[in-house]
Design a protein around this motif. Structure first.
Motif, PDB file in Angstrom:
ATOM      1  N   ARG A   9      35.261   2.523 -25.166  1.00 57.80           N
ATOM      2  CA  ARG A   9      35.671   3.125 -26.424  1.00 57.80           C
ATOM      3  C   ARG A   9      35.157   4.565 -26.510  1.00 57.80           C
ATOM      4  NH1 ARG A   9      34.521   4.456 -31.543  1.00 57.80           N
ATOM      5  NH2 ARG A   9      32.304   4.062 -31.344  1.00 57.80           N
ATOM      6  N   ASP A  49      42.912  -1.372 -30.482  1.00 56.44           N
ATOM      7  CA  ASP A  49      43.098   0.060 -30.539  1.00 56.44           C
ATOM      8  C   ASP A  49      42.707   0.610 -31.914  1.00 56.44           C
ATOM      9  OD1 ASP A  49      43.821   2.486 -29.388  1.00 56.44           O
ATOM     10  OD2 ASP A  49      45.804   2.430 -30.288  1.00 56.44           O
ATOM     11  N   ALA A  50      42.350  -0.297 -32.820  1.00 57.06           N
ATOM     12  CA  ALA A  50      41.913   0.156 -34.145  1.00 57.06           C
ATOM     13  C   ALA A  50      40.721   1.082 -33.947  1.00 57.06           C
ATOM     14  CB  ALA A  50      41.515  -1.032 -35.011  1.00 57.06           C
ATOM     15  N   PRO A  51      40.735   2.266 -34.589  1.00 57.28           N
ATOM     16  CA  PRO A  51      39.657   3.211 -34.339  1.00 57.28           C
ATOM     17  C   PRO A  51      38.304   2.568 -34.583  1.00 57.28           C
ATOM     18  CG  PRO A  51      41.206   4.091 -35.971  1.00 57.28           C
ATOM     19  CD  PRO A  51      41.645   2.709 -35.648  1.00 57.28           C
ATOM     20  N   ASP A  52      37.333   2.906 -33.712  1.00 59.05           N
ATOM     21  CA  ASP A  52      35.966   2.477 -34.002  1.00 59.05           C
ATOM     22  C   ASP A  52      35.865   0.949 -34.031  1.00 59.05           C
ATOM     23  OD1 ASP A  52      33.432   3.365 -34.466  1.00 59.05           O
ATOM     24  OD2 ASP A  52      33.691   3.636 -36.604  1.00 59.05           O
ATOM     25  N   PHE A  53      36.615   0.273 -33.165  1.00 54.25           N
ATOM     26  CA  PHE A  53      36.643  -1.195 -33.118  1.00 54.25           C
ATOM     27  C   PHE A  53      37.107  -1.815 -34.439  1.00 54.25           C
ATOM     28  CE2 PHE A  53      33.049  -0.576 -29.998  1.00 54.25           C
ATOM     29  CZ  PHE A  53      33.769  -0.950 -28.876  1.00 54.25           C
ATOM     30  N   ARG A  91      35.806  -8.390 -33.609  1.00 52.54           N
ATOM     31  CA  ARG A  91      37.037  -8.607 -32.839  1.00 52.54           C
ATOM     32  C   ARG A  91      37.337 -10.096 -32.719  1.00 52.54           C
ATOM     33  NH1 ARG A  91      35.355  -4.239 -28.397  1.00 52.54           N
ATOM     34  NH2 ARG A  91      33.721  -5.740 -28.141  1.00 52.54           N
ATOM     35  N   PHE A 134      41.669   9.955 -41.006  1.00 51.88           N
ATOM     36  CA  PHE A 134      41.841   9.051 -42.146  1.00 51.88           C
ATOM     37  C   PHE A 134      40.734   9.311 -43.161  1.00 51.88           C
ATOM     38  CE2 PHE A 134      39.631   7.025 -38.698  1.00 51.88           C
ATOM     39  CZ  PHE A 134      38.595   6.290 -39.235  1.00 51.88           C
ATOM     40  N   PHE A 138      31.746  -7.076 -32.864  1.00 54.87           N
ATOM     41  CA  PHE A 138      32.299  -6.036 -33.732  1.00 54.87           C
ATOM     42  C   PHE A 138      33.425  -6.570 -34.613  1.00 54.87           C
ATOM     43  CE2 PHE A 138      30.987  -3.183 -30.102  1.00 54.87           C
ATOM     44  CZ  PHE A 138      29.981  -2.554 -30.785  1.00 54.87           C
ATOM     45  N   ARG A 175      36.020  -0.953 -37.268  1.00 54.77           N
ATOM     46  CA  ARG A 175      34.980  -0.859 -38.296  1.00 54.77           C
ATOM     47  C   ARG A 175      35.399   0.113 -39.381  1.00 54.77           C
ATOM     48  NH1 ARG A 175      30.302  -0.612 -33.879  1.00 54.77           N
ATOM     49  NH2 ARG A 175      31.426   1.265 -33.402  1.00 54.77           N
ATOM     50  N   SER A 176      36.113   1.178 -38.964  1.00 54.21           N
ATOM     51  CA  SER A 176      36.604   2.129 -39.956  1.00 54.21           C
ATOM     52  C   SER A 176      37.949   1.644 -40.457  1.00 54.21           C
ATOM     53  CB  SER A 176      36.780   3.503 -39.316  1.00 54.21           C
ATOM     54  OG  SER A 176      35.563   3.955 -38.785  1.00 54.21           O
ATOM     55  N   GLY A 202      33.185   9.750 -36.266  1.00 48.93           N
ATOM     56  CA  GLY A 202      34.293  10.023 -35.368  1.00 48.93           C
ATOM     57  C   GLY A 202      34.838   8.715 -34.859  1.00 48.93           C
ATOM     58  N   THR A 203      35.929   8.811 -34.139  1.00 52.52           N
ATOM     59  CA  THR A 203      36.446   7.633 -33.451  1.00 52.52           C
ATOM     60  C   THR A 203      36.836   8.110 -32.064  1.00 52.52           C
ATOM     61  OG1 THR A 203      38.826   7.848 -33.833  1.00 52.52           O
ATOM     62  CG2 THR A 203      37.520   6.934 -35.636  1.00 52.52           C
ATOM     63  N   GLU A 204      37.310   7.192 -31.253  1.00 54.14           N
ATOM     64  CA  GLU A 204      37.722   7.553 -29.900  1.00 54.14           C
ATOM     65  C   GLU A 204      39.084   8.236 -29.884  1.00 54.14           C
ATOM     66  OE1 GLU A 204      37.378   4.691 -31.334  1.00 54.14           O
ATOM     67  OE2 GLU A 204      38.679   3.104 -30.559  1.00 54.14           O
ATOM     68  N   HIS A 205      39.755   8.303 -31.034  1.00 52.02           N
ATOM     69  CA  HIS A 205      41.075   8.911 -31.085  1.00 52.02           C
ATOM     70  C   HIS A 205      40.961  10.380 -31.459  1.00 52.02           C
ATOM     71  CE1 HIS A 205      42.787   4.618 -31.965  1.00 52.02           C
ATOM     72  NE2 HIS A 205      42.198   4.722 -30.808  1.00 52.02           N
TER      73      HIS A 205
END
Lengths: 305, 305
Positions: free
Chosen positions: B227, A295-299, B301, B137, B299, A301-302, B127-130
């Motif tokens: 995402r 759930d970390a934003p942007d996988f 992960r 941030f 990514f 990466r950010s 941007g992010t998905e949130h």
């Protein structure tokens, strides 16, 4: 840990075999691991980095006395390998594979498996965009799923043992019918890949926006597609050639939906677009709750503090 | 750092405004930051987490004496906000925005900007998905690109100053013509998003594969699409309604390419598939070399040692 197989042979030494070799060593769940790859260069690398205990000069040498043989070659090459090793398999051994499609593998491999050898097709659903023996790492299968596709009449103990083996490598296991497997994988894997490849191809070929612009500004969404579109081309060519029916069916659904959204854009139907976009958030939530993504934003990466 | 603007007003307090507020504080590049959001709940959250120095009860109050006003509302709401604040803008102030499309924003906002105020459309491509104020941030813009789309005749010093401001927030800047902006963004952002939304919608609606299966096995490629398909639905509805021409053009190209690959699958043309899949790896390499994505497998992960 108790040894699940005394000797394991990996045929094909790319990302998956490499990760299996390292995960087996991490688990200490097997005795000797042998390995074979078609090209001398891959064999040399595998030897140098210690992916397996013993790199062999041929597939038949590698499978000698092996209790488990894992076919880790592209789907299109499985039949030839099976034909070559078939006569050299140890009675009571298990042959499995890691191919992304299963009906085509069953059709190609089963005829070459002698009486008294268990053939249990399998598919560890894990991978990265990197290929080759050096891309492997022991954690690849941790908390991922391995689908076992045993054919009717297969020895139950042999299937349980293969399942124990995959558990030892970190994976969860599920058993599935062959046809359903190919449909599930078309949805969760094959269609996403062909779409990602297409998106990257379109961007590359669209001359009014330069490649430099596409690269520079890719963080706006495009780059997410480029990861899976960097996957191994041989592997993916074989997947699509060998899962034609399910792929074409779901592609048909995909273009139908896409045309519906395209029409909503053309006619200015904001409600249809909003409802569609709102709905798709739920699946993402489910995936994160199931521990299948971050759930970390942007996988991640950010960096968010 | 020298203050670039004495007072900055953020209208709309979601992911982008929230990140701008935190990035401005990190940089110490402005004096007071005011903010306004339409819903009381968003204003309360923004106040509680200190996104801005002063949350105002109205947009007109927020823009009072502001040297920079940033419109951070969905593209479809920009015109109304501009009409509301127009008469209250300070002479010599700069009005900018963060919308993902630019021609529609120029058309909607420019008529409401009084003589003596500089209107400089901009688009931070990050941007992010949130969504929402708590999703912001300070690092969101670091090493990302902000596109400035100044209209002919805009005061050069005002544009330079806005560029300095975005640099201070961590972004790289590039200037672009409005029409080209909308085309570039269709390729790198809008089409990837509509395709991701479609893919997730198809998987959700395909009843022969259960939602639980889609979720469990999503690591095989599908989850990468989820995402961006979890992005804010209102924002994206407005993007597609307001970048119709470029979106429809590139969607046409996309389906043309997809049909070509679909035909190759149907006819078993492995060479066409291989060549296509091989080619798309290069763009990925370019993106990584440009520092716009990570080369960490999956990514980052997956943990590779």
């Amino acid at each position: 840990m108790t040894q699940i197989y005394d000797r394991v042979a990996l045929i094909g030494l790319g990302l998956i075999a490499g990760s299996m070799g390292l995960a087996m060593k991490r688990a200490g769940c097997v005795g000797e691991i042998t390995g074979y790859a078609k090209t001398a260069k891959t064999r040399e690398i595998a030897d140098r980095i210690g992916l397996v205990d013993r790199v062999c000069a041929s597939a038949t040498e590698a499978v000698q006395d092996a209790d488990l043989v894992v076919l880790c070659v592209p789907v299109g090459a499985m039949g030839d390998v099976a034909a070559e090793i078939g006569p050299h398999l140890k009675p009571g051994a298990t042959v499995t594979d890691v191919g992304s499609v299963k009906q085509a593998v069953v059709d190609a491999v089963a005829p070459h498996i002698p009486e008294g050898v268990h053939f249990i097709p399998a598919h560890p659903m894990a991978g990265t965009e990197h290929s080759g023996p050096e891309a492997g790492f022991a954690e690849l299968f941790d908390n991922r799923w391995c689908l076992l596709v045993p054919q009717p009449g297969t020895d139950a103990d042999a299937v349980d043992r293969l399942e124990d083996f995959w558990h030892a490598l970190g994976a969860n296991c599920e058993r599935m019918e062959v046809e359903h497997h190919d449909l599930v994988c078309a949805i969760v894997s094959h269609i996403p890949h062909i779409i990602a490849y297409t998106m990257v191809g379109v961007a590359d070929d669209f001359h009014r926006v330069s490649e430099q612009e596409v690269i520079k500004f890719s963080a706006a969404g495009f780059r997410d597609f480029t990861r899976i579109a960097a996957s191994d081309p041989t592997m993916w060519r074989d997947v699509f050639l060998n899962n034609k029916q399910a792929t074409l069916e779901i592609l048909g659904r995909f273009t139908e939906e896409l045309f519906a959204l395209q029409r909503a854009i053309r006619t200015g139907d904001g409600q249809t677009l909003f409802d569609y976009f709102n709905h798709t958030r739920e699946i993402r939530r489910g995936i994160i709750e199931a521990g299948q993504d971050t759930d970390a934003p942007d996988f991640g990466r950010s960096k968010k503090h």
